[in-house]
Scaffold this motif. Structure first.
Motif, PDB file in Angstrom:
ATOM      1  N   GLY A   1     -62.456 -60.407  69.385  1.00  0.00           N
ATOM      2  CA  GLY A   1     -61.945 -59.264  68.654  1.00  0.00           C
ATOM      3  C   GLY A   1     -60.441 -59.147  68.662  1.00  0.00           C
ATOM      4  N   VAL A   2     -59.749 -60.283  68.734  1.00  0.00           N
ATOM      5  CA  VAL A   2     -58.285 -60.324  68.749  1.00  0.00           C
ATOM      6  C   VAL A   2     -57.793 -60.738  67.365  1.00  0.00           C
ATOM      7  N   ALA A   3     -56.795 -60.039  66.845  1.00  0.00           N
ATOM      8  CA  ALA A   3     -56.298 -60.316  65.494  1.00  0.00           C
ATOM      9  C   ALA A   3     -55.378 -61.528  65.491  1.00  0.00           C
ATOM     10  N   LEU A   4     -55.513 -62.347  64.468  1.00  0.00           N
ATOM     11  CA  LEU A   4     -54.592 -63.446  64.217  1.00  0.00           C
ATOM     12  C   LEU A   4     -53.462 -62.923  63.341  1.00  0.00           C
ATOM     13  N   VAL A   5     -52.240 -63.007  63.817  1.00  0.00           N
ATOM     14  CA  VAL A   5     -51.098 -62.486  63.082  1.00  0.00           C
ATOM     15  C   VAL A   5     -50.824 -63.353  61.852  1.00  0.00           C
ATOM     16  N   THR A   6     -50.649 -62.694  60.724  1.00  0.00           N
ATOM     17  CA  THR A   6     -50.145 -63.353  59.522  1.00  0.00           C
ATOM     18  C   THR A   6     -48.627 -63.272  59.567  1.00  0.00           C
ATOM     19  N   ALA A   7     -47.964 -64.412  59.730  1.00  0.00           N
ATOM     20  CA  ALA A   7     -46.521 -64.439  59.935  1.00  0.00           C
ATOM     21  C   ALA A   7     -45.852 -65.263  58.841  1.00  0.00           C
ATOM     22  N   ASP A   8     -44.978 -64.629  58.077  1.00  0.00           N
ATOM     23  CA  ASP A   8     -44.191 -65.324  57.070  1.00  0.00           C
ATOM     24  C   ASP A   8     -42.878 -65.755  57.710  1.00  0.00           C
ATOM     25  N   THR A   9     -42.700 -67.058  57.861  1.00  0.00           N
ATOM     26  CA  THR A   9     -41.528 -67.587  58.570  1.00  0.00           C
ATOM     27  C   THR A   9     -40.748 -68.587  57.719  1.00  0.00           C
ATOM     28  N   GLY A  10     -40.868 -68.473  56.409  1.00  0.00           N
ATOM     29  CA  GLY A  10     -40.160 -69.406  55.546  1.00  0.00           C
ATOM     30  C   GLY A  10     -40.616 -70.836  55.711  1.00  0.00           C
ATOM     31  N   GLY A  11     -41.868 -71.037  56.125  1.00  0.00           N
ATOM     32  CA  GLY A  11     -42.425 -72.369  56.299  1.00  0.00           C
ATOM     33  C   GLY A  11     -42.144 -73.005  57.642  1.00  0.00           C
ATOM     34  N   ARG A  12     -41.424 -72.336  58.500  1.00  0.00           N
ATOM     35  CA  ARG A  12     -41.088 -72.947  59.793  1.00  0.00           C
ATOM     36  C   ARG A  12     -42.309 -73.046  60.698  1.00  0.00           C
ATOM     37  N   TRP A  13     -43.148 -72.007  60.674  1.00  0.00           N
ATOM     38  CA  TRP A  13     -44.370 -71.987  61.470  1.00  0.00           C
ATOM     39  C   TRP A  13     -45.550 -71.669  60.559  1.00  0.00           C
ATOM     40  N   PRO A  14     -46.780 -71.838  61.021  1.00  0.00           N
ATOM     41  CA  PRO A  14     -47.943 -71.672  60.134  1.00  0.00           C
ATOM     42  C   PRO A  14     -48.053 -70.254  59.558  1.00  0.00           C
ATOM     43  N   LEU A  15     -48.425 -70.188  58.281  1.00  0.00           N
ATOM     44  CA  LEU A  15     -48.755 -68.926  57.625  1.00  0.00           C
ATOM     45  C   LEU A  15     -50.274 -68.867  57.538  1.00  0.00           C
ATOM     46  N   LEU A  16     -50.888 -68.116  58.441  1.00  0.00           N
ATOM     47  CA  LEU A  16     -52.344 -68.037  58.558  1.00  0.00           C
ATOM     48  C   LEU A  16     -52.793 -66.633  58.180  1.00  0.00           C
ATOM     49  N   GLN A  17     -53.790 -66.535  57.321  1.00  0.00           N
ATOM     50  CA  GLN A  17     -54.182 -65.232  56.796  1.00  0.00           C
ATOM     51  C   GLN A  17     -55.630 -64.861  57.096  1.00  0.00           C
ATOM     52  N   GLU A  18     -56.290 -65.622  57.945  1.00  0.00           N
ATOM     53  CA  GLU A  18     -57.688 -65.305  58.261  1.00  0.00           C
ATOM     54  C   GLU A  18     -57.748 -64.061  59.128  1.00  0.00           C
ATOM     55  N   GLN A  19     -58.703 -63.182  58.818  1.00  0.00           N
ATOM     56  CA  GLN A  19     -58.853 -61.925  59.545  1.00  0.00           C
ATOM     57  C   GLN A  19     -59.899 -62.102  60.643  1.00  0.00           C
ATOM     58  N   THR A  20     -59.525 -61.812  61.871  1.00  0.00           N
ATOM     59  CA  THR A  20     -60.402 -62.099  63.009  1.00  0.00           C
ATOM     60  C   THR A  20     -60.748 -60.867  63.834  1.00  0.00           C
ATOM     61  N   ALA A  21     -60.267 -59.692  63.428  1.00  0.00           N
ATOM     62  CA  ALA A  21     -60.545 -58.460  64.176  1.00  0.00           C
ATOM     63  C   ALA A  21     -60.755 -57.326  63.185  1.00  0.00           C
ATOM     64  N   ASP A  22     -60.776 -56.104  63.675  1.00  0.00           N
ATOM     65  CA  ASP A  22     -60.986 -54.958  62.791  1.00  0.00           C
ATOM     66  C   ASP A  22     -59.669 -54.414  62.245  1.00  0.00           C
ATOM     67  N   PHE A  23     -58.586 -55.178  62.408  1.00  0.00           N
ATOM     68  CA  PHE A  23     -57.295 -54.781  61.857  1.00  0.00           C
ATOM     69  C   PHE A  23     -56.503 -56.033  61.510  1.00  0.00           C
ATOM     70  N   SER A  24     -55.536 -55.857  60.625  1.00  0.00           N
ATOM     71  CA  SER A  24     -54.633 -56.938  60.232  1.00  0.00           C
ATOM     72  C   SER A  24     -53.252 -56.665  60.809  1.00  0.00           C
ATOM     73  N   TYR A  25     -52.583 -57.725  61.235  1.00  0.00           N
ATOM     74  CA  TYR A  25     -51.240 -57.597  61.796  1.00  0.00           C
ATOM     75  C   TYR A  25     -50.360 -58.609  61.075  1.00  0.00           C
ATOM     76  N   VAL A  26     -49.311 -58.114  60.423  1.00  0.00           N
ATOM     77  CA  VAL A  26     -48.453 -58.943  59.585  1.00  0.00           C
ATOM     78  C   VAL A  26     -47.015 -58.833  60.084  1.00  0.00           C
ATOM     79  N   ARG A  27     -46.342 -59.987  60.218  1.00  0.00           N
ATOM     80  CA  ARG A  27     -44.927 -60.014  60.594  1.00  0.00           C
ATOM     81  C   ARG A  27     -44.173 -60.803  59.520  1.00  0.00           C
ATOM     82  N   LEU A  28     -43.202 -60.158  58.908  1.00  0.00           N
ATOM     83  CA  LEU A  28     -42.430 -60.762  57.827  1.00  0.00           C
ATOM     84  C   LEU A  28     -41.034 -61.048  58.359  1.00  0.00           C
TER      85      LEU A  28
END
Length: 268
Positions: free
Chosen positions: A183-210
């Motif tokens: 039940g831990v959320a996978l962060v969706t992180a936009d890093t200009g391609g430097r690190w992975p941009l992953l958008q799969e939802q794995t918990a009951d909330f979404s966490y996004v870092r731009l």
């Protein structure tokens, strides 16, 4: 949906987002009058004191939310292994004093940490899922010279956790399997391609870092990019997830303005 920034104490914001002459001690209040949430990042660099957390609570309006970045001793020094004592110290440092303003806890992994399903699963299993469980973990540490004892009389609330990965080896189906199982959320992180941009939802909330694109921590988001992120946030919200979005493109002062622009698009 909660839209905010990663931190609030930046010289680049003064005289631009913060009015000229605004006292530094009033910057949090200025931000909290305009946005619904902020990501605490001082807690990543060092254990804070309960007085800090209590001050942040007093200086923000009802309904405001703090996400808390987990201590780097857990993620970067111990690299998720043998971290029970460090986790206890973190939760004993005053995090729980945020009370009903405590949002998710963010665990940002170092860029050099490769995906290891067993290590990640053991770490996730250690994470307390309620505030009372976190208080019990805090109290389990006998020798705590750099942290306070666990707060007494903690009101039980759910405690959410999110993990941000920064190594390409995490582009692996097993990552979502591990996080979803706990039940831990996978962060969706936009890093200009430097690190992975992953958008799969794995918990009951979404966490996004731009973090900014194309220049990490610097670049702002234009109207088209903000429209795109607004569409994604609406879709996640419509799917039943609570959504937390934090702009970390702080170095040129764009983060608060981009957060306000996204919040406006979402009717916040």
């Amino acid at each position: 949906m909660r839209i905010g920034t990663s931190g609030w104490t930046y010289p680049e914001w003064r005289g631009v987002f913060y009015p000229p002459g605004l006292a530094q001690r009033r910057e949090l209040e200025h931000l909290a009058d305009r946005l619904e949430t902020v990501e605490l990042n001082a807690s990543f660099y060092a254990l804070q004191r309960p007085g800090n957390y209590l001050s942040w609570v007093r200086r923000t309006p009802p309904g405001f939310c703090f996400s808390v970045k987990g201590w780097r001793t857990v993620t970067h020094e111990h690299r998720l292994v043998g971290v029970q004592d460090a986790l206890a110290a973190f939760f004993a440092s005053g995090v729980l004093d945020l009370g009903d303003k405590l949002g998710p806890v963010l665990w940002q992994l170092p860029p050099g940490l490769r995906f290891d399903a067993e290590v990640l699963a053991r770490f996730c299993a250690l994470l307390p899922r309620t505030t009372t469980a976190a208080a019990e973990l805090a109290a389990s540490r006998e020798d705590a010279p750099d942290a306070t004892t666990a707060p007494a009389g903690v009101e039980e609330r759910p405690l959410r956790h999110a993990v941000e990965v920064r190594h390409r080896s995490h582009e692996n189906p097993g990552l979502a399997d591990v996080l979803r199982a706990h039940g831990v959320a996978l962060v969706t992180a936009d890093t200009g391609g430097r690190w992975p941009l992953l958008q799969e939802q794995t918990a009951d909330f979404s966490y996004v870092r731009l973090h900014g694109s194309p220049e990490l921590y610097v670049s702002g988001y234009d109207d088209a990019a903000l429209d795109d992120w607004a569409q994604r946030v609406r879709a996640w919200s419509a799917g039943g997830w609570d959504v937390f979005v934090y702009f970390d493109n702080t170095m040129a002062g764009r983060a608060p303005f981009d957060a306000l622009a996204l919040a406006q698009r979402l009717g916040r």
